[in-house]
Design an enzyme around this catalytic site. Sequence first.
Site, PDB file in Angstrom:
ATOM      1  N   CYS A   2       0.839  -1.194   0.000  1.00 24.28           N
ATOM      2  CA  CYS A   2       0.000   0.000   0.000  1.00 24.28           C
ATOM      3  C   CYS A   2       0.880   1.254   0.000  1.00 24.28           C
ATOM      4  O   CYS A   2       2.018   1.224   0.457  1.00 24.28           O
ATOM      5  CB  CYS A   2      -0.869   0.019   1.242  1.00 24.28           C
ATOM      6  SG  CYS A   2      -1.774  -1.506   1.480  1.00 24.28           S
ATOM      7  N   ARG A  27       2.374   0.781  -5.931  1.00 17.22           N
ATOM      8  CA  ARG A  27       2.438  -0.046  -4.725  1.00 17.22           C
ATOM      9  C   ARG A  27       1.167  -0.864  -4.501  1.00 17.22           C
ATOM     10  O   ARG A  27       1.152  -1.768  -3.671  1.00 17.22           O
ATOM     11  CB  ARG A  27       2.677   0.827  -3.496  1.00 17.22           C
ATOM     12  CG  ARG A  27       3.966   1.594  -3.556  1.00 17.22           C
ATOM     13  CD  ARG A  27       4.064   2.519  -2.380  1.00 17.22           C
ATOM     14  NE  ARG A  27       4.432   1.806  -1.175  1.00 17.22           N
ATOM     15  CZ  ARG A  27       5.663   1.649  -0.735  1.00 17.22           C
ATOM     16  NH1 ARG A  27       6.655   2.155  -1.417  1.00 17.22           N
ATOM     17  NH2 ARG A  27       5.922   0.993   0.367  1.00 17.22           N
ATOM     18  N   TRP A  74      -3.179  -2.395  -1.515  1.00 15.04           N
ATOM     19  CA  TRP A  74      -2.966  -3.746  -2.026  1.00 15.04           C
ATOM     20  C   TRP A  74      -3.515  -4.648  -0.935  1.00 15.04           C
ATOM     21  O   TRP A  74      -2.964  -4.714   0.167  1.00 15.04           O
ATOM     22  CB  TRP A  74      -1.478  -3.996  -2.251  1.00 15.04           C
ATOM     23  CG  TRP A  74      -1.184  -5.308  -2.897  1.00 15.04           C
ATOM     24  CD1 TRP A  74      -1.251  -5.600  -4.222  1.00 15.04           C
ATOM     25  CD2 TRP A  74      -0.765  -6.509  -2.243  1.00 15.04           C
ATOM     26  NE1 TRP A  74      -0.909  -6.913  -4.429  1.00 15.04           N
ATOM     27  CE2 TRP A  74      -0.606  -7.494  -3.234  1.00 15.04           C
ATOM     28  CE3 TRP A  74      -0.516  -6.858  -0.916  1.00 15.04           C
ATOM     29  CZ2 TRP A  74      -0.207  -8.802  -2.951  1.00 15.04           C
ATOM     30  CZ3 TRP A  74      -0.124  -8.153  -0.628  1.00 15.04           C
ATOM     31  CH2 TRP A  74       0.031  -9.105  -1.647  1.00 15.04           C
ATOM     32  N   ASN A  98      -0.086   0.747   6.045  1.00 12.10           N
ATOM     33  CA  ASN A  98       0.575  -0.186   5.133  1.00 12.10           C
ATOM     34  C   ASN A  98       1.228  -1.249   5.998  1.00 12.10           C
ATOM     35  O   ASN A  98       1.943  -0.921   6.942  1.00 12.10           O
ATOM     36  CB  ASN A  98       1.647   0.569   4.324  1.00 12.10           C
ATOM     37  CG  ASN A  98       2.535  -0.371   3.529  1.00 12.10           C
ATOM     38  OD1 ASN A  98       2.138  -1.490   3.199  1.00 12.10           O
ATOM     39  ND2 ASN A  98       3.746   0.068   3.236  1.00 12.10           N
ATOM     40  N   GLU A 479      12.748 -16.084 -15.877  1.00 12.07           N
ATOM     41  CA  GLU A 479      12.288 -14.687 -15.883  1.00 12.07           C
ATOM     42  C   GLU A 479      11.266 -14.480 -17.005  1.00 12.07           C
ATOM     43  O   GLU A 479      10.270 -13.777 -16.825  1.00 12.07           O
ATOM     44  CB  GLU A 479      13.505 -13.751 -16.026  1.00 12.07           C
ATOM     45  CG  GLU A 479      13.200 -12.285 -16.296  1.00 12.07           C
ATOM     46  CD  GLU A 479      12.360 -11.591 -15.226  1.00 12.07           C
ATOM     47  OE1 GLU A 479      12.071 -12.187 -14.181  1.00 12.07           O
ATOM     48  OE2 GLU A 479      11.957 -10.440 -15.493  1.00 12.07           O
ATOM     49  N   LYS A 483       7.511 -13.169 -16.364  1.00  8.95           N
ATOM     50  CA  LYS A 483       6.952 -11.975 -17.028  1.00  8.95           C
ATOM     51  C   LYS A 483       5.610 -12.314 -17.659  1.00  8.95           C
ATOM     52  O   LYS A 483       4.647 -11.562 -17.547  1.00  8.95           O
ATOM     53  CB  LYS A 483       7.871 -11.461 -18.145  1.00  8.95           C
ATOM     54  CG  LYS A 483       9.106 -10.695 -17.780  1.00  8.95           C
ATOM     55  CD  LYS A 483       8.878  -9.270 -17.358  1.00  8.95           C
ATOM     56  CE  LYS A 483       8.564  -9.179 -15.892  1.00  8.95           C
ATOM     57  NZ  LYS A 483       9.668  -9.171 -14.975  1.00  8.95           N
ATOM     58  N   GLU A 486       2.885 -12.892 -15.019  1.00 10.19           N
ATOM     59  CA  GLU A 486       2.521 -11.673 -14.307  1.00 10.19           C
ATOM     60  C   GLU A 486       1.547 -10.807 -15.078  1.00 10.19           C
ATOM     61  O   GLU A 486       0.599 -10.286 -14.519  1.00 10.19           O
ATOM     62  CB  GLU A 486       3.778 -10.812 -14.075  1.00 10.19           C
ATOM     63  CG  GLU A 486       4.640 -11.224 -12.939  1.00 10.19           C
ATOM     64  CD  GLU A 486       5.834 -10.279 -12.775  1.00 10.19           C
ATOM     65  OE1 GLU A 486       6.087  -9.872 -11.655  1.00 10.19           O
ATOM     66  OE2 GLU A 486       6.514  -9.964 -13.783  1.00 10.19           O
ATOM     67  N   LYS A 602       4.130  -3.516  -6.870  1.00  8.78           N
ATOM     68  CA  LYS A 602       5.536  -3.395  -7.238  1.00  8.78           C
ATOM     69  C   LYS A 602       6.458  -3.578  -6.040  1.00  8.78           C
ATOM     70  O   LYS A 602       7.539  -4.124  -6.155  1.00  8.78           O
ATOM     71  CB  LYS A 602       5.781  -2.024  -7.874  1.00  8.78           C
ATOM     72  CG  LYS A 602       7.176  -1.895  -8.385  1.00  8.78           C
ATOM     73  CD  LYS A 602       7.249  -1.118  -9.648  1.00  8.78           C
ATOM     74  CE  LYS A 602       8.595  -1.278 -10.301  1.00  8.78           C
ATOM     75  NZ  LYS A 602       8.771  -2.582 -10.927  1.00  8.78           N
TER      76      LYS A 602
END
Length: 607
Positions: A2, A27, A74, A98, A479, A483, A486, A602
């Site tokens: 958050c 965030r 979040w 948060n 990775e 990606k 995600e 993030k």
Amino acid sequence: MCGIVGIIGKAEVAPLLVEGLKRLEYRGYDSAGIATLVDGRIERRRAEGKLANLEALLAERPMGGRIGIGHTRWATHGVPSERNAHPHAGKRVAVVHNGIIENFRELKAELADAGHLFDSDTDSEAVVHLIDHYLDQGIAPAEATARALRRLKGAFALGIIFSDHPELMIAARQGSPLAVGYGEGEMYLGSDALALAPLTRKITYLADGDWAVVNADGVAFRDREGRLVNREVRESRLSGALVGKGQYRHFMLKEIHEQPQVIGDTLASMFNPASRTITLPDLPFDLAGVERVAIIACGTSYYAGLVAKYWIETVARVPVDIDVASEFRYRAPPLRPGGLAIFISQSGETADTLAALRYCREHGQHTLSLVNVPESTMARESDGVLPTLAGPEIGVASTKAFSTQLTVLACLAIAFARANKAIDAAEEQHLSQALAEVPARVAEVLRHDERMADIARLIAEARDVLYLGRGSSFPIAMEGALKLKEISYIHAEGYPAGEMKHGPIALIDPRVPVVVIAPSDRLYDKTLSNVQEVVARGGRVVVLSDAPGLLEMPVPAVAEVELPVVDPFVAPILYAIPVQLLAYHAAVLRGCDVDRPRNLAKSVTVE
Ligand code: G6P
């Protein structure tokens, strides 16, 4: 996680709170809200979903007030909804939070018994009622907050305002980051320097356990024991201009295309073109004495660490253990004093990585952080810092932070090898020169953008995708799969190509595309055999290789992408780019919100 922002201002603060939240939306974006004080009353506007919904609500129902707090969420406890959106408010207090209050169930039960009515499913609301409970007893706000803080278990950054005190804001931090910003007769609160950048560059980070009483003209910091303490005022280097998307449709695409520049900037801070040698920033320990390395990180940063394991072991001949932070910390591994622990983190705030750093410090390790945010907690708490110069990364899926992490780690591997006498001067020059060419080669790879968009059609219609690679291409396969998962929500797995026959080969059929990362290095022939195994079973292969590699490819691939020939040492940096583009275009084709994928954040400041 958050994002928090708070302002004691001279004019109406709602528009500035929203500006601050825009910079914190990376965030979390499950809901957003702000609370201000108007004539001794707490006013709130909250909206489920992205910040645009809150902005629309504010356009319909504007709000006044010269003091206020804001939050972008979040979700941890309680579904994303307006009811669960922050700020939470009681009779006399409004709170943004948060983190996670771990003992909220006990607190909630106790406060509900005492007559407090809860109207959300969050852990955070317990803080509101706890402070209200002490205020009800006639205790002043600062003392009421101090008492409440002593009862909280878990991680938190809190911003609190009080209906009877229009000039007072209280901030508290345990675990989750929080900074106070200084203006001209105004004061601010923010989760990070980025949120505060349009308002001020003068900031103070709360240390862990601190709480702060903020008034229009200043701030008093207290530590966990309630003692008044001084905390350093820092000058943030971030610009006030809101980072824009330029001509690009998404931040992620812009950040992918920034890579030649930011890899070049990062390299320029460590590479001497005249001598073709690497010079790291001064470190308070000697690499030559290090016998064992532990690398600890999460998510994409972990995969950068995995590449570094290959590099440090093969080039510098130093053994490396690597772990995801959430496993490392709870395994509490034995560590020999004098070892080097490296932490890789874009944000420098990831809760598990930070906890691992603290564990390593307590166990006599030299600590070295690779971070993209120089003011971050990890940077402040480590013995040494190697900055990545990626600039602010806004897309939730990490791209340019990853390639700059690889750049720094490659430099570190070379410096390590030199310190360890594992390479001679000629070999150092050779490897450094290969690195120096990377920005130009990455620019060439980016010319494949349209080609990757074509290939993405094949990927976008798949339910499962397999990524294969060997050696340092294996982490790139992982990775690439991450990606894709995600941002396009397609199931994908990254696997060491040689291990495929021990399981994933059972998945191969014409509906499962297989992306093979295969620079023509010493493992190329082995990878080729694995490609043949896939093709023999009807698999559809997308090959990423170079001209010599593609020439040798005896089996028909459904798609080939020719990357420039580079020294195998730097290949992982180059091959990271097409897998980013593939994921990006697949997500766009599927109509996904590329920059803000569902359920992700993030910066993950909860465990
Ligand atoms: C989150 C982000 C990832 C990132 C990971 C680690 O999961 O969505 O993109 O790789 O956290 O973050 P850090 O800031 O420690 O690199």
